[in-house]
Design an enzyme around this catalytic site. Structure first.
Site, PDB file in Angstrom:
ATOM      1  NE  ARG A  55     -34.377  15.228 -23.775  1.00  0.00           N
ATOM      2  CZ  ARG A  55     -35.060  15.711 -22.726  1.00  0.00           C
ATOM      3  NH1 ARG A  55     -35.194  17.007 -22.556  1.00  0.00           N
ATOM      4  NH2 ARG A  55     -35.602  14.887 -21.855  1.00  0.00           N
ATOM      5  CE1 TYR A 109     -27.858  28.864 -44.964  1.00  0.00           C
ATOM      6  CE2 TYR A 109     -29.075  28.537 -42.918  1.00  0.00           C
ATOM      7  CZ  TYR A 109     -28.456  28.022 -44.046  1.00  0.00           C
ATOM      8  OH  TYR A 109     -28.447  26.666 -44.260  1.00  0.00           O
ATOM      9  CG  ASP A 181     -25.977  34.170 -37.584  1.00  0.00           C
ATOM     10  OD1 ASP A 181     -24.761  33.958 -37.429  1.00  0.00           O
ATOM     11  OD2 ASP A 181     -26.727  33.379 -38.180  1.00  0.00           O
ATOM     12  CE  LYS A 206     -22.357  26.745 -42.473  1.00  0.00           C
ATOM     13  NZ  LYS A 206     -23.424  26.398 -41.526  1.00  0.00           N
TER      14      LYS A 206
END
Length: 391
Positions: A55, A109, A181, A206
């Site tokens: 983590r 988005y 972004d 993406k």
């Protein structure tokens, strides 16, 4: 005779070799063993390089972050997260406090829009939205407690181009963090950190990974202290990426430039072909002269106009359904950036939670289709889409 381990349980040893693998290794381990507490301290304090608990970082995430940071021109190692939205969350949760105001672009988005309008206010943040194509609109929406601006270089799904340079100048003048972004444009078209952004984020899922088989995000900051706060937030909130997904994304990056260039070339040709169709009311592609932000796109993106095309069909949901069914086997799927061309209907997917009025204000009608262009032969792809329109 081969030496036998004392026990087969956790006593495996990698074989020795004078040669080395050509591809990156996959490390699916959750934890890493240290020699003693002093060595563990040295790793946590940065005196020794190493890993402790997945983590908090693992080799596959670090390798991927190094490559992504290099692509974006970041001076400090970025952080890979479990998704693109995890990168947005790590950035805002890591850098802001309750009572701070976050100003977002009104073209975002759908999930980013929801985070700003629903979730952050629930946690004590103040939020509002403004037009990223108009610096005056952004400036008028600033408040004394505005601490961050969140914009997309090219908006999802309407492909509006932010006045990034103007917004960056404003943010610098007011000492406000600018978070960009860059998912749609990627560093192939622009590096926002070089245009004054403080943080650049990606949905690596993406275009960068490119095969719809890995879910990841990425955030990199110009300032080392800011980067450390992002990393700590990602670790604390458990926004950890999977080693296997990181390994897949790193593999995908090897063909990123080839995929992007091929898809971008096809997207430009497709946009022109769609614009000539009687079934299409409007086409949205920054490379076209009729795009409202064409001049800005040309100057900001240096002639790179991306792999995404939007179109508004003459008609509503019924026409959209008819086109999407006729376009099969091109997948109708709520993602983008795959090697395959994909069709999306934002009103029923990414922006479905917005009211019809809010969607219309953004330009998202029931007839709006987003096309993520892949690497197929354009001489096959374009006629297929035109045929689905009845041309």
């Amino acid at each position: 005779m081969t030496e036998q381990p004392e026990s087969i349980v956790r006593r495996s040893r990698p074989p020795g070799s004078t040669s080395r693998p050509v591809t990156s290794a996959l490390y699916p381990t959750v934890v890493f063993a240290s020699a003693d507490p002093d060595e563990l301290d040295a790793q946590y304090e940065g005196r020794l390089a190493g890993f402790t608990y997945a983590r908090e970082g693992h080799p596959n995430a670090v390798a991927l972050a190094s490559t992504l940071g290099w692509l974006e021109g970041a001076e400090h190692p970025g952080v890979v997260t479990g998704s693109g939205m995890a990168a947005v969350a790590a950035t805002l949760l890591g850098l802001l406090e309750a009572g701070d105001h976050v100003l977002g672009a009104d073209q975002l988005y759908g999930r980013s829009h929801r985070m700003l309008t629903d979730d952050l206010p629930r946690l004590g943040f103040q939020t509002s939205l403004a037009d990223p194509t108009d610096v005056g609109s952004i400036e008028a929406a600033l408040r004394p407690n505005t601490r961050a601006l969140l914009v997309e270089t090219v908006s999802n799904p309407t492909l509006r181009v932010a006045d990034l340079d103007g917004i960056a100048d404003l943010a610098t003048d007011r000492a406000i963090l600018l978070v960009v972004d860059n998912t749609f444009t990627t560093p192939r078209a622009i590096r926002p950190l070089e245009h004054g952004a403080d943080v650049v984020i990606h949905s690596v899922t993406k275009i960068l990974a490119g095969h719809s088989d890995a879910t990841l995000g990425f955030a990199a900051a110009r300032d080392a202290d800011v980067q450390e706060r992002l990393r700590e937030a990602a670790v604390t909130w458990g926004l950890t990426p999977s080693p296997f997904d990181c390994w897949l994304a790193e593999r995908g990056l090897h063909t990123f430039e080839l995929r992007y260039d091929r898809a971008e070339s096809t997207a430009a040709a497709l946009a022109d072909a769609l614009a000539a169709s009687d079934a299409v009311e409007a086409v949205f592609y920054p490379g076209r002269a009729d795009h409202p932000d064409h001049d800005r796109a040309r100057n900001l993106l240096g002639g790179r106009h991306g792999t995404m095309v939007g179109m508004r069909l003459k008609g509503g949901r019924e026409i959209a359904n008819k086109f999407i069914r006729a376009a099969a086997p091109i997948p109708f799927a709520p993602t983008l950036g795959d090697v395959s061309t994909l069709l999306s209907h934002p009103a029923s997917s990414s922006h479905r939670r917005l009211s019809a009025d809010d969607r219309r204000a953004m330009g998202i009608t029931e007839g709006f289709i987003r096309i993520s262009v892949g690497i197929e032969d354009p001489e096959i792809l374009i006629p297929s889409l035109l045929g689905a329109l009845g041309n």
